[in-house]
Design an enzyme around this catalytic site. Structure first.
Site, PDB file in Angstrom:
ATOM      1  N   TYR A  12      57.035  26.363  49.557  1.00 22.32           N
ATOM      2  CA  TYR A  12      57.591  25.183  50.232  1.00 22.32           C
ATOM      3  C   TYR A  12      58.042  24.168  49.193  1.00 22.32           C
ATOM      4  O   TYR A  12      57.217  23.557  48.517  1.00 22.32           O
ATOM      5  CB  TYR A  12      56.481  24.615  51.136  1.00 22.32           C
ATOM      6  CG  TYR A  12      56.808  23.400  51.953  1.00 22.32           C
ATOM      7  CD1 TYR A  12      58.100  22.931  52.124  1.00 22.32           C
ATOM      8  CD2 TYR A  12      55.779  22.704  52.597  1.00 22.32           C
ATOM      9  CE1 TYR A  12      58.369  21.809  52.900  1.00 22.32           C
ATOM     10  CE2 TYR A  12      56.031  21.580  53.371  1.00 22.32           C
ATOM     11  CZ  TYR A  12      57.324  21.139  53.512  1.00 22.32           C
ATOM     12  OH  TYR A  12      57.579  20.035  54.264  1.00 22.32           O
ATOM     13  N   LYS A  38      60.469  27.815  52.303  1.00 18.17           N
ATOM     14  CA  LYS A  38      60.826  26.726  53.217  1.00 18.17           C
ATOM     15  C   LYS A  38      61.523  25.687  52.353  1.00 18.17           C
ATOM     16  O   LYS A  38      60.937  25.150  51.403  1.00 18.17           O
ATOM     17  CB  LYS A  38      59.577  26.147  53.876  1.00 18.17           C
ATOM     18  CG  LYS A  38      59.890  24.931  54.730  1.00 18.17           C
ATOM     19  CD  LYS A  38      58.646  24.373  55.355  1.00 18.17           C
ATOM     20  CE  LYS A  38      58.976  23.106  56.121  1.00 18.17           C
ATOM     21  NZ  LYS A  38      57.774  22.409  56.568  1.00 18.17           N
TER      22      LYS A  38
HETATM   23  O1  LIG Z   1      54.972  20.066  58.835  1.00 16.19           O
HETATM   24  C1  LIG Z   1      55.942  20.611  58.362  1.00 16.19           C
HETATM   25  O2  LIG Z   1      55.842  21.767  57.968  1.00 16.19           O
HETATM   26  C2  LIG Z   1      57.213  19.870  58.242  1.00 16.19           C
HETATM   27  N1  LIG Z   1      57.221  18.823  57.567  1.00 16.19           N
HETATM   28  C3  LIG Z   1      58.413  18.158  57.157  1.00 16.19           C
HETATM   29  C4  LIG Z   1      58.092  16.753  56.753  1.00 16.19           C
HETATM   30  O3  LIG Z   1      57.339  16.068  57.432  1.00 16.19           O
HETATM   31  O4  LIG Z   1      58.630  16.318  55.739  1.00 16.19           O
HETATM   32  C5  LIG Z   1      59.435  18.193  58.216  1.00 16.19           C
HETATM   33  C6  LIG Z   1      59.649  19.531  58.770  1.00 16.19           C
HETATM   34  O5  LIG Z   1      60.256  19.387  60.000  1.00 16.19           O
HETATM   35  C7  LIG Z   1      58.400  20.320  58.946  1.00 16.19           C
END
Ligand SMILES: O=C(O)C1=N[C@H](C(=O)O)C[C@H](O)C1
Length: 292
Positions: free
Chosen positions: A140, A168
């Site tokens: 991520y 991600k």
């Molecule tokens: O929790 C998640 O995984 C996400 N977090 C991101 C954030 O808050 O920056 C946004 C995304 O939609 C998913």
């Protein structure tokens, strides 16, 4: 288990509901999941940013996973579960990943280590160690939250690790997904809600989107239409989602606006968030009311 072959579609990061005294509210979590799992989503993400991972403990994560399994059993529906296990401490992330595996996670979500500003080489080693825990890893990248931006080469190296099944991408633009997919890459899920459609058009295989907690069937429709070639209809549907997406992220931090909406809808009991997050302001509530 998830694999690079099936990492696609709409993944929904869930909130961690709290009571007004900020203790975990499992009854709300159960009823919220029953609303969400009516939809054919491709995965649930527990303990992501949206789940307030900086302020949850492992016992709370475990309880949420157990409830999710019970609800899925009741609904006779099996949706892959991704658990957020990434921290800025490699050893602790490895342990959490092993425990997530024991809980039956289909994959773990591992954020680029934040705050301690390691080199690209250090981050690759961080992912190598975590990937050796034997649970599929979704890396991520979110420089806006972590404080470091990985080079494309480092991301490629991470994606080459055998247990890493995809990325991600919340890098803040579509350049990364475009660059990765141009040379053939493991799947990239968009994690920047406003860029969902643009990312699909640059090769993303889906999205991990907090905003898909709301209007879930429309997000699924955007994705399905896109992959079946109805690109302009898909874009039209997505454009309708944009005003609310902006309000979920641009004024006050996720997941506070989302939790307030879920509590207004009656899906969870309270909009409570743990400090240092605060419930949203009255002006934002007024603004959101125009869109729900
Ligand atoms: O929790 C998640 O995984 C996400 N977090 C991101 C954030 O808050 O920056 C946004 C995304 O939609 C998913």
């Amino acid at each position: 288990m998830l694999s690079e072959q099936n990492l696609k579609g709409i993944y929904v990061p869930v909130v961690t509901p709290f009571q007004t005294n900020h203790t975990l509210d499992l009854a709300s979590f159960e009823s919220y999941l029953k609303h969400l799992l009516v939809h054919d989503i491709d995965g649930l993400v527990i303990n992501g940013t949206t789940g307030e991972c900086p302020t949850t403990n492992w016992e709370e994560v475990t309880s949420q996973v157990e409830i999710a399994k019970i609800v899925m059993k009741q609904l006779n529906k099996r949706v892959p579960i991704v658990i957020g296990t990434g921290t800025n401490d490699t050893l602790s992330s490895v342990k959490r990943t092993e425990r997530a595996g024991e809980l039956g996670a289909d994959a773990v979500l591992v954020v680029t280590p934040y705050y301690n500003k390691p080199t690209d080489k250090g981050v690759v080693e961080h992912f190598r160690k975590i990937s050796e825990a034997g649970v599929p890893v979704i890396a991520y990248e979110i420089p806006g939250r972590t404080g470091i931006r990985l080079s494309v080469d480092a991301i490629r190296e991470i994606l080459e690790l055998p247990q890493v099944i995809g990325l991600k991408d919340s890098s803040g633009g579509v350049e990364l997904v475009s660059e990765l997919s141009r040379h053939g890459s493991k799947p990239v899920l968009c994690g920047e809600d406003l860029l969902f459609h643009a990312s699909l058009s640059q090769g993303a295989s889906g999205g991990m989107l907090a905003s898909a907690n709301l209007n879930t069937s429309k997000f699924i429709d955007v994705y399905n239409r896109y992959i079946s070639g109805e690109v302009s209809e898909s874009k039209k549907q997505f454009d309708e989602l944009v005003p609310l997406i902006r309000l979920l992220f641009q004024e006050e931090p996720n997941p506070a606006p989302l939790k307030w909406i879920l509590s207004e809808l009656g899906w969870i009991e309270s909009d409570s968030v743990r400090l240092p997050l605060l419930p949203i302001s009255d002006p934002l509530k007024e603004e959101i009311r125009k869109h729900i």
